[in-house]
Write a protein that holds these residues in place. Sequence first.
Motif, mmCIF file in Angstrom:
data_model
loop_
_atom_site.group_PDB
_atom_site.id
_atom_site.type_symbol
_atom_site.label_atom_id
_atom_site.label_comp_id
_atom_site.label_asym_id
_atom_site.label_seq_id
_atom_site.Cartn_x
_atom_site.Cartn_y
_atom_site.Cartn_z
ATOM 1 N N ASN A 21 21.898 16.450 -9.522
ATOM 2 C CA ASN A 21 21.260 17.532 -9.500
ATOM 3 C C ASN A 21 22.043 18.815 -9.318
ATOM 4 O O ASN A 21 21.327 19.913 -9.075
ATOM 5 N N ARG A 22 23.013 18.818 -10.022
ATOM 6 C CA ARG A 22 24.036 20.046 -9.946
ATOM 7 C C ARG A 22 23.366 20.952 -11.173
ATOM 8 O O ARG A 22 23.474 22.159 -10.985
ATOM 9 N N LEU A 23 22.819 20.778 -11.967
ATOM 10 C CA LEU A 23 22.205 21.545 -13.062
ATOM 11 C C LEU A 23 20.745 21.479 -13.082
ATOM 12 O O LEU A 23 20.031 21.941 -14.162
ATOM 13 N N ARG A 24 20.144 21.347 -11.944
ATOM 14 C CA ARG A 24 18.607 21.285 -11.948
ATOM 15 C C ARG A 24 18.204 22.806 -12.196
ATOM 16 O O ARG A 24 17.085 23.007 -12.785
ATOM 17 N N ARG A 25 18.858 24.029 -11.747
ATOM 18 C CA ARG A 25 18.473 25.084 -12.050
ATOM 19 C C ARG A 25 18.387 25.444 -13.513
ATOM 20 O O ARG A 25 17.393 25.986 -14.146
ATOM 21 N N MET A 26 19.562 25.324 -14.233
ATOM 22 C CA MET A 26 19.387 25.305 -15.730
ATOM 23 C C MET A 26 18.332 24.522 -16.509
ATOM 24 O O MET A 26 17.917 24.841 -17.346
ATOM 25 N N ASP A 27 18.123 23.351 -16.036
ATOM 26 C CA ASP A 27 17.427 22.230 -16.521
ATOM 27 C C ASP A 27 15.796 22.611 -16.493
ATOM 28 O O ASP A 27 15.095 22.716 -17.351
ATOM 29 N N ARG A 28 15.400 23.440 -15.150
ATOM 30 C CA ARG A 28 14.180 23.739 -15.034
ATOM 31 C C ARG A 28 13.939 25.246 -15.977
ATOM 32 O O ARG A 28 12.844 25.420 -16.567
ATOM 33 N N TRP A 29 14.947 25.989 -16.070
ATOM 34 C CA TRP A 29 14.768 27.065 -17.130
ATOM 35 C C TRP A 29 14.644 26.581 -18.439
ATOM 36 O O TRP A 29 13.764 27.130 -19.218
ATOM 37 N N ILE A 30 15.439 25.639 -18.835
ATOM 38 C CA ILE A 30 15.158 25.133 -20.313
ATOM 39 C C ILE A 30 13.940 24.722 -20.430
ATOM 40 O O ILE A 30 13.090 25.113 -21.420
ATOM 41 N N ALA A 31 13.293 23.857 -19.468
ATOM 42 C CA ALA A 31 11.931 23.295 -19.628
ATOM 43 C C ALA A 31 10.957 24.337 -19.741
ATOM 44 O O ALA A 31 10.139 24.156 -20.551
ATOM 45 N N ALA A 32 11.181 25.368 -18.944
ATOM 46 C CA ALA A 32 10.121 26.312 -19.007
ATOM 47 C C ALA A 32 10.188 27.269 -20.174
ATOM 48 O O ALA A 32 9.165 27.889 -20.518
ATOM 49 N N THR A 33 11.529 27.752 -20.667
ATOM 50 C CA THR A 33 11.514 28.746 -21.744
ATOM 51 C C THR A 33 11.519 27.982 -23.144
ATOM 52 O O THR A 33 11.409 28.447 -24.027
ATOM 53 N N HIS A 34 12.092 26.730 -23.394
ATOM 54 C CA HIS A 34 12.202 26.163 -24.524
ATOM 55 C C HIS A 34 11.241 24.716 -24.645
ATOM 56 O O HIS A 34 11.530 24.420 -25.608
ATOM 57 N N GLY A 35 10.446 24.414 -23.765
ATOM 58 C CA GLY A 35 9.784 23.253 -23.742
ATOM 59 C C GLY A 35 8.860 23.299 -25.169
ATOM 60 O O GLY A 35 8.604 22.364 -25.693
ATOM 61 N N ALA A 36 8.238 24.733 -25.178
ATOM 62 C CA ALA A 36 7.149 24.581 -26.385
ATOM 63 C C ALA A 36 7.947 24.368 -27.823
ATOM 64 O O ALA A 36 7.471 23.512 -28.717
ATOM 65 N N GLU A 37 9.101 24.789 -27.747
ATOM 66 C CA GLU A 37 9.789 24.477 -28.982
ATOM 67 C C GLU A 37 10.286 23.236 -29.200
ATOM 68 O O GLU A 37 10.122 22.458 -30.222
ATOM 69 N N LEU A 38 10.715 22.400 -27.970
ATOM 70 C CA LEU A 38 10.629 21.063 -27.913
ATOM 71 C C LEU A 38 9.695 20.039 -28.372
ATOM 72 O O LEU A 38 9.596 19.311 -29.073
ATOM 73 N N ARG A 39 8.467 20.654 -27.863
ATOM 74 C CA ARG A 39 7.344 19.844 -28.460
ATOM 75 C C ARG A 39 6.877 19.881 -29.689
ATOM 76 O O ARG A 39 6.341 18.702 -30.320
ATOM 77 N N ARG A 40 7.280 21.131 -30.262
ATOM 78 C CA ARG A 40 6.894 21.258 -31.864
ATOM 79 C C ARG A 40 7.899 20.740 -32.697
ATOM 80 O O ARG A 40 7.566 20.505 -33.949
ATOM 81 N N ALA A 41 9.137 20.400 -32.159
ATOM 82 C CA ALA A 41 9.997 19.949 -32.900
ATOM 83 C C ALA A 41 9.865 18.492 -33.663
ATOM 84 O O ALA A 41 9.478 17.531 -33.048
ATOM 85 N N ALA A 42 10.320 18.319 -34.824
ATOM 86 C CA ALA A 42 9.869 16.875 -35.476
ATOM 87 C C ALA A 42 10.908 16.053 -34.687
ATOM 88 O O ALA A 42 10.283 14.564 -34.620
ATOM 89 N N ASP A 43 12.137 16.240 -34.354
ATOM 90 C CA ASP A 43 12.874 15.435 -33.668
ATOM 91 C C ASP A 43 13.656 16.481 -32.532
ATOM 92 O O ASP A 43 14.563 17.038 -32.456
#
Length: 269
Positions: A21-43
Amino acid sequence: MATRATSRPVGTVTRGTTNPNRLRRMDRWIAATHGAELRRAADPLAIDLGYGAAPWTAVELLDRLRTVAPHARVVGVEIEPERVAAAKPYERDGLTFRHGGFEIPVPGRPALIRAANVLRQYDEEQVAAVWQGLCARLAPAGGGSRGGLLVEGTCDEIGRRHVWVALGPEGPRTVTFATRLGSLERPSDLAERLPKALIHRNVPGEPVHAFLRDFDRAWAAAAPYAAYGARQRWLRTVRDLTADWPVTDGPARWRQGEVTLAWEALAPR
C-alpha cells in the motif's frame, strides 16, 4: 550511462525497501488521470520499474489499473536478479516480472511507466538523461492520444506523503503533491519527499522553494477552516494558491489531499 544495445541492465541496484500500500496515492492518481488513455490503448501495458525486494507494488498496480482499464497488464522490472526470482511465484494473468533496468526490457511501447523511489538514490545530474530515455520508450502521441505516461517520484515508507512528476513523450508535464491530511502539520513537510529533480532546489531563488513558502502561508491563513477538518483547510489553501500558481486540477482531486501544478512553474532555474 549505458545504451539499450548493451545486454546488461541500465542502472544500479538500489536498496529495494518497499511496503504494501505504499504507492496507493500515486496509483489512485494514475487511475483517475490516465485511465481513459489506458482504456483506449491497443496494448495497455504498464511498467512498475524498480519494484524492490518484494512484488507488492506491482500486484497492487495491476489491481488498481484494472478498475479503470480491465485489459491492463503490468510488467515488474527489477535490476537485481534475486528479486525477480522471488517475485515469479506471484505472476498471474496480466502480471509478469523481468530482469532489467532503465532500458525497459519489453517489446512495444508502454502506456505507463511508474518509477517510484528509484531515482532518489541517484545523483541529480543523472535525472535528465534517465527521464529522456524513459520518455523515449513511452507509447507515442497521435490519433487523439497524448501518448504514454511516466510517473516518477518519492514517498515515505508508508505512503502518507508523496511528490511525483508526470511526463509524456514530450517531457515533463506536471508535479503533484499528495498527503494524508490528518498527518500534515504544514505543507512544506512534503519537501523531504520532493523527487530528485527538485529536492536539492528547495533553496531561496528557486521556484519550488517559493511555492512551498506560499503554500505554508496559505495554510496558515486558512487556519480558521481547521475547525471543519483538515480537508476543508486544505481545500481553502489550494483554492487560494490558484491566484498565483498554475494549479492544473480541481476540487475533486484536492479532496483527496492532492494538488497538481504545471511543471514549468516549479522547474529548476
